[in-house]
Scaffold this motif. Sequence first.
Motif, PDB file in Angstrom:
ATOM      1  N   ASP A  58      44.555  49.476 -27.880  1.00  0.00           N
ATOM      2  CA  ASP A  58      43.975  50.124 -26.714  1.00  0.00           C
ATOM      3  C   ASP A  58      43.190  51.352 -27.169  1.00  0.00           C
ATOM      4  N   ARG A  59      42.606  52.071 -26.235  1.00  0.00           N
ATOM      5  CA  ARG A  59      41.816  53.271 -26.522  1.00  0.00           C
ATOM      6  C   ARG A  59      40.563  52.913 -27.302  1.00  0.00           C
ATOM      7  N   GLU A  87      37.622  51.869 -19.961  1.00  0.00           N
ATOM      8  CA  GLU A  87      38.109  53.039 -20.689  1.00  0.00           C
ATOM      9  C   GLU A  87      37.192  54.244 -20.438  1.00  0.00           C
ATOM     10  N   THR A 114      39.378  60.554 -20.575  1.00  0.00           N
ATOM     11  CA  THR A 114      39.731  60.731 -21.979  1.00  0.00           C
ATOM     12  C   THR A 114      38.648  60.087 -22.835  1.00  0.00           C
ATOM     13  N   HIS A 116      37.823  58.595 -26.090  1.00  0.00           N
ATOM     14  CA  HIS A 116      38.522  58.094 -27.273  1.00  0.00           C
ATOM     15  C   HIS A 116      37.697  58.222 -28.537  1.00  0.00           C
ATOM     16  N   GLY A 120      40.051  61.703 -28.565  1.00  0.00           N
ATOM     17  CA  GLY A 120      40.900  61.680 -27.388  1.00  0.00           C
ATOM     18  C   GLY A 120      40.828  62.938 -26.547  1.00  0.00           C
TER      19      GLY A 120
END
Length: 249
Positions: A58-59, A87, A114, A116, A120
């Motif tokens: 993820d991210r 995202e 956020t 990434h 982050g």
Amino acid sequence: MTSLADKAALFKDLHRPGDPVILPTVWDAWSADLVRQAGFAGLTIGSHPLAASAGATDREGMALGEVLARVREITAAVDIPVSVDLESGYGADAAKLVDGVLAAGAVGFNIEDTVHAEGGRLREPREHADFIAELRSAIDASGVPLVLNARTDLFLRQDGDAADRVDRAVARLRLAAAAGADVLYPIGRLDDEALRRLTAELPLPVNVVAMPESGDRAHFAESGVARVSFGPFLQNHLAATALGVLRRW
């Protein structure tokens, strides 16, 4: 055949405070078809379960093109509205994101604050609102009223002092609403007081995440929520059930 624009408009109309639409979170054509068979009015694709199903993280562990290719597989498998978690945008500009969502056949998407690709970090409130405004402009130019779900990670990250976290989330999401969001998504664990404040003080439908095996639609309805999704928790629950079956052998 329903046009994408008509499907997007119908999807937006499902977001009714106090009568929440339940959008199970899926990751492939198989899980999407299960949701369709169960009779749900729409679904959402989660970045975490999607990445897990592809052996990625993820991210933004997947590239935007890889994500959109999977979205196309899902929209080809079901005829109900599909929204996708993008995202923080994969570093793409607004026009590229909107064009990609349209080409993949989805009718809505999430954008979180956020970043990434930049360690982050959390976007500043105005910075996030400015990106929402760019996305709204690109959506309007497309002629398809994609449902733009503006997410903040303040609660998920437990950012800053808990004493004023709801105030900061409300301020941040009000800016996103003024910039052109359709839905507001304060993701994370919310106690009843925080949830009621958010639904009362925010000017747009509110999305929350729930545990599929234990969440209570009536509770969210009474709290004024308009949309419920499951994040990675449906996939996690199915995985635990499958492991129980496999271990018996």
